[in-house]
Design a protein around this motif. Structure first.
Motif, PDB file in Angstrom:
ATOM      1  N   CYS A  61     -28.980 -31.611  28.136  1.00 49.59           N
ATOM      2  CA  CYS A  61     -28.051 -31.609  26.741  1.00 49.59           C
ATOM      3  C   CYS A  61     -27.174 -33.063  26.944  1.00 49.59           C
ATOM      4  O   CYS A  61     -27.257 -33.836  25.988  1.00 49.59           O
ATOM      5  CB  CYS A  61     -26.878 -30.823  26.942  1.00 49.59           C
ATOM      6  SG  CYS A  61     -27.514 -28.972  26.886  1.00 49.59           S
ATOM      7  N   VAL A  88     -25.750 -23.846  23.975  1.00 49.44           N
ATOM      8  CA  VAL A  88     -27.196 -23.867  24.553  1.00 49.44           C
ATOM      9  C   VAL A  88     -27.314 -22.886  25.715  1.00 49.44           C
ATOM     10  O   VAL A  88     -26.508 -22.905  26.654  1.00 49.44           O
ATOM     11  CB  VAL A  88     -27.682 -25.547  25.231  1.00 49.44           C
ATOM     12  CG1 VAL A  88     -28.974 -25.444  25.863  1.00 49.44           C
ATOM     13  CG2 VAL A  88     -27.501 -26.453  24.192  1.00 49.44           C
ATOM     14  N   LEU A 122     -24.074 -29.687  21.912  1.00 44.26           N
ATOM     15  CA  LEU A 122     -24.938 -29.863  22.870  1.00 44.26           C
ATOM     16  C   LEU A 122     -24.527 -29.801  24.336  1.00 44.26           C
ATOM     17  O   LEU A 122     -24.384 -30.588  25.047  1.00 44.26           O
ATOM     18  CB  LEU A 122     -25.450 -31.201  22.503  1.00 44.26           C
ATOM     19  CG  LEU A 122     -26.409 -31.463  21.462  1.00 44.26           C
ATOM     20  CD1 LEU A 122     -26.563 -33.134  21.243  1.00 44.26           C
ATOM     21  CD2 LEU A 122     -27.691 -30.741  21.836  1.00 44.26           C
ATOM     22  N   PHE A 140     -33.576 -26.371  20.863  1.00 39.45           N
ATOM     23  CA  PHE A 140     -32.699 -27.836  20.197  1.00 39.45           C
ATOM     24  C   PHE A 140     -33.442 -28.411  18.802  1.00 39.45           C
ATOM     25  O   PHE A 140     -32.822 -28.737  18.189  1.00 39.45           O
ATOM     26  CB  PHE A 140     -32.816 -29.090  21.008  1.00 39.45           C
ATOM     27  CG  PHE A 140     -32.158 -28.917  22.400  1.00 39.45           C
ATOM     28  CD1 PHE A 140     -30.998 -29.492  22.379  1.00 39.45           C
ATOM     29  CD2 PHE A 140     -32.892 -27.864  23.424  1.00 39.45           C
ATOM     30  CE1 PHE A 140     -30.324 -29.124  23.733  1.00 39.45           C
ATOM     31  CE2 PHE A 140     -32.341 -27.940  24.584  1.00 39.45           C
ATOM     32  CZ  PHE A 140     -31.040 -28.310  24.747  1.00 39.45           C
TER      33      PHE A 140
END
Length: 155
Positions: A138, A124, A115, A105
């Motif tokens: 997230c 991710v 995200l 991140f």
């Protein structure tokens, strides 16, 4: 006192170096969906805001509540993330606290970095066997970003 120390350490971990006391400068911002408000801790250096630490959360963890401190620079880029609390399974969802997971991140801007876990079309990498916990992480980061964005605090 221990909770305050933990919070101050988390703020220091997630924003660039600062000279002010973010805790005393804290303000609340209504969430993007108007269901709640989040605490925002501005970090200032030489009289300029260098970042914002946002205490955020989600109830979507495998075991419920996940609380994070997410740091953003003024353009909305994620500076860093610290896990404040969770009840996720040790060895699985609890891995959200590891640098291996959190580092993906760092220095990402949610305007272009999606995200969501890859399984859901995002950017991710989920924790192996802990997709729910990864989604929750997230979700909490996204709550912080959208709240700052909708509140006009970041660009």
């Amino acid at each position: 006192q221990a909770a305050l120390t933990k919070k101050l350490n988390a703020i220091s971990e997630v924003v660039p170096a600062f000279e002010n006391n973010p805790n005393s400068d804290m303000f609340k911002v209504k969430t993007f969906d108007n269901t709640d408000s989040l605490e925002v801790y501005p970090a200032k250096k030489d009289g300029k805001t260098v970042g914002y630490a946002v205490k955020t959360y989600t109830m979507k963890g495998f075991s419920g509540l996940v609380e994070l401190m997410v740091g953003f620079t003024s353009d909305g880029t994620i500076f860093n993330v610290a896990v404040l609390s969770h009840q996720e399974t040790p060895g699985l969802g609890a891995k959200m606290s590891t640098p291996k997971f959190k580092s993906q991140f760092k220095d990402k801007n949610p305007a272009s970095f999606h995200l969501q876990v890859k399984k859901d079309g995002g950017d991710v990498d989920a924790i192996t066997a802990a997709t729910i916990s990864s989604r929750a992480f997230c979700d909490a980061v996204n709550r912080a970003y959208k709240t700052l964005k909708e509140g006009g605090i970041i660009k």
